[in-house]
Design an enzyme around this catalytic site. Structure first.
Site: not given
Length: 481
Positions: A307, A399
């Protein structure tokens, strides 16, 4: 997406117990399996070169174990008879009371089957573990040799278990084989677009006890998963604190996924700092070893930046264009995933958009961009960005959760379903966060489950676990023609 406080678990919220790469257990196939047979071969009955049969450490099976001489080239050779030619799984039971890895090279009939397979420390010479590797056997007698590759010699070797007929009908990695990116889709070995669905582990520095044979058997067979995302944090008590230990854990989890016919998605879980370039030297070391050791497998996917946050798209692009060649040098066919800016939001959480990527794409092939969403927090604006991007870019959702971005709070199953319907219609794969018994609502198991051995059915699951398991149990059709 907003900064992620959920990942910074404390000792009070999660176990910090360090466990070795999980031992293997025979899987109970959800699909109808090919007839299987397991034979045990005691090391003390094998041919031994530069080693002794001993019985001075408890816990061995049979009449003893082989203590390799401290010499490269020392070996134990088993003779294994196979009724027919075909795939098999080798499981070697060993103990390593030293502090260093004692790798073994595995050959079958003189041909390399696994080079420098790790046999990491087990904590004591009386603590036994297992290591597995897939091979192909010839019909009739086969010579399986386990040779020490370092001057320290091999581990103490107790026995070899050989499971034949291990290819199972319908297992995702068996059917689809080596993946590749074709246009905006992830395609199988037949060039057909497919959708992979599965689970992400929690950080393995906190919840490795949730990733063990019983839970992975349930994931593969009861849940019907296609892919296991192995979430290895870089900071937050992860890789940088002990690179050898965490690399070996990942090696072990890859073997576990392979044994069950799952794809192994290796997640370089950088989060803080959010600029992946800050960890690029560590990433080079890690992915070079992972890709080198597993390059001959067809079920490995490399997720090189979890991320990215507080970093420009140009910075992420630069990182990817440096890291993709590192993997390609070892594994030319491996698919690579790259996280997008704004915590994997295609830039939306940074006030940007997918247009940054469309206007300045990564200069590489056979890769995909990743997107993350938490349905209770990320709704119309995020969904619209995903819809636009999916028409132009290869996307994989590595995710997502049904809760808020913290991985906690109430579940928004309705908006989650909206996302999943879109992903199914567009053959976009996903892995759900997270496969643990964390106290948060986003962890699929009820607290305390991972201390036990029962992971099947819905009784051990929180509502989010029941919901995502149900949606995983109707598989993609995985076309072959």
């Amino acid at each position: 997406m907003a900064p992620r406080t959920r990942w910074l678990a404390t000792a009070a919220a999660a176990s910090l117990l360090a466990v070795p790469a999980p031992a293997l257990a025979a899987a109970t196939a959800a699909a109808e399996p090919v007839a299987q047979a397991v034979t045990q071969h005691q090391a003390e009955n094998a041919s031994i070169s530069r080693g002794l049969v001993e019985s001075n450490h408890a816990g061995y099976t049979g009449g003893g174990f082989v203590n390799y001489d401290n010499a490269a080239g020392s070996y134990v050779e088993f003779t294994v008879t196979a009724a027919t030619a075909g795939p098999a799984t080798l499981t070697l039971r060993y103990a390593n009371g030293s502090t260093a890895d004692r790798p073994l090279a595995i050959t079958v009939n003189g041909t390399a089957a696994a080079g420098a397979l790790p046999f990491t420390a087990t904590g004591a010479w009386s603590t036994w573990a297992t290591r597995t590797t897939p091979v192909t056997l010839a019909a009739g007698a086969n010579r399986i040799r386990a040779t020490a590759t370092t001057a320290a010699g091999g581990p103490n070797l107790d026995r070899l278990d050989v499971e034949t007929g291990t290819a199972q009908a319908g297992r995702p990695a068996d059917v689809n084989g080596q993946l590749r990116v074709c246009g905006t889709k992830l395609c199988n070995q037949y060039g057909k677009p497919i959708q992979l669905r599965g689970m992400s582990t929690h950080g393995i520095q906190w919840y490795s006890q949730c990733v063990k044979p019983a839970s992975l058997d349930a994931l593969a067979n009861d849940w019907g998963a296609d892919v296991l995302r192995i979430s290895m944090y870089v900071q937050e008590g992860g890789y940088e604190t002990d690179p050898r230990r965490f690399t070996d854990l990942v090696h072990g989890y890859i073997e576990e996924a392979t044994r069950r016919g799952l794809y192994a998605l290796v997640d370089w879980h950088q989060l803080d700092p959010g600029d992946p370039n800050a960890n690029i030297a560590l990433a080079r070391t890690f992915f070079t070893e992972i890709a080198s050791r597993h390059k001959n497998k067809t079920n490995i996917i490399y997720d090189i930046a979890n991320e990215p946050n507080n970093v420009s798209w140009a910075g992420i692009k630069s990182y990817a264009e440096q890291m993709i060649p590192v993997i390609r040098a070892q594994d030319p066919d491996g698919v690579v995933f790259v996280g997008t800016h704004g915590w994997g939001s295609l830039g939306i959480s940074d006030g940007r958009s997918e247009q940054d990527i469309v206007s300045n794409p990564i200069n590489a092939t056979n890769f995909m961009y990743t997107f993350h969403f938490y349905a209770a927090s990320h709704q119309d604006e995020y969904f619209a960005a995903l819809s636009r991007a999916a028409a132009r870019l290869p996307i994989f959702v590595t995710e997502f959760g049904t809760q808020t971005y913290t991985g906690d709070g109430g579940n928004d199953f309705a908006y989650s379903q909206k996302y999943l319907d879109f992903l199914a219609a567009n053959k976009i794969g996903w892995t759900n966060w997270n496969f643990s018994d964390d106290f948060r609502s986003g962890a699929v198991f009820k607290e305390g489950t991972c201390a036990g051995s029962n992971f099947t059915g819905t009784g051990v699951l929180k509502p989010a676990g029941v919901w995502v398991r149900d949606r995983m149990r109707t598989p993609d059709d995985f076309p072959t023609s």
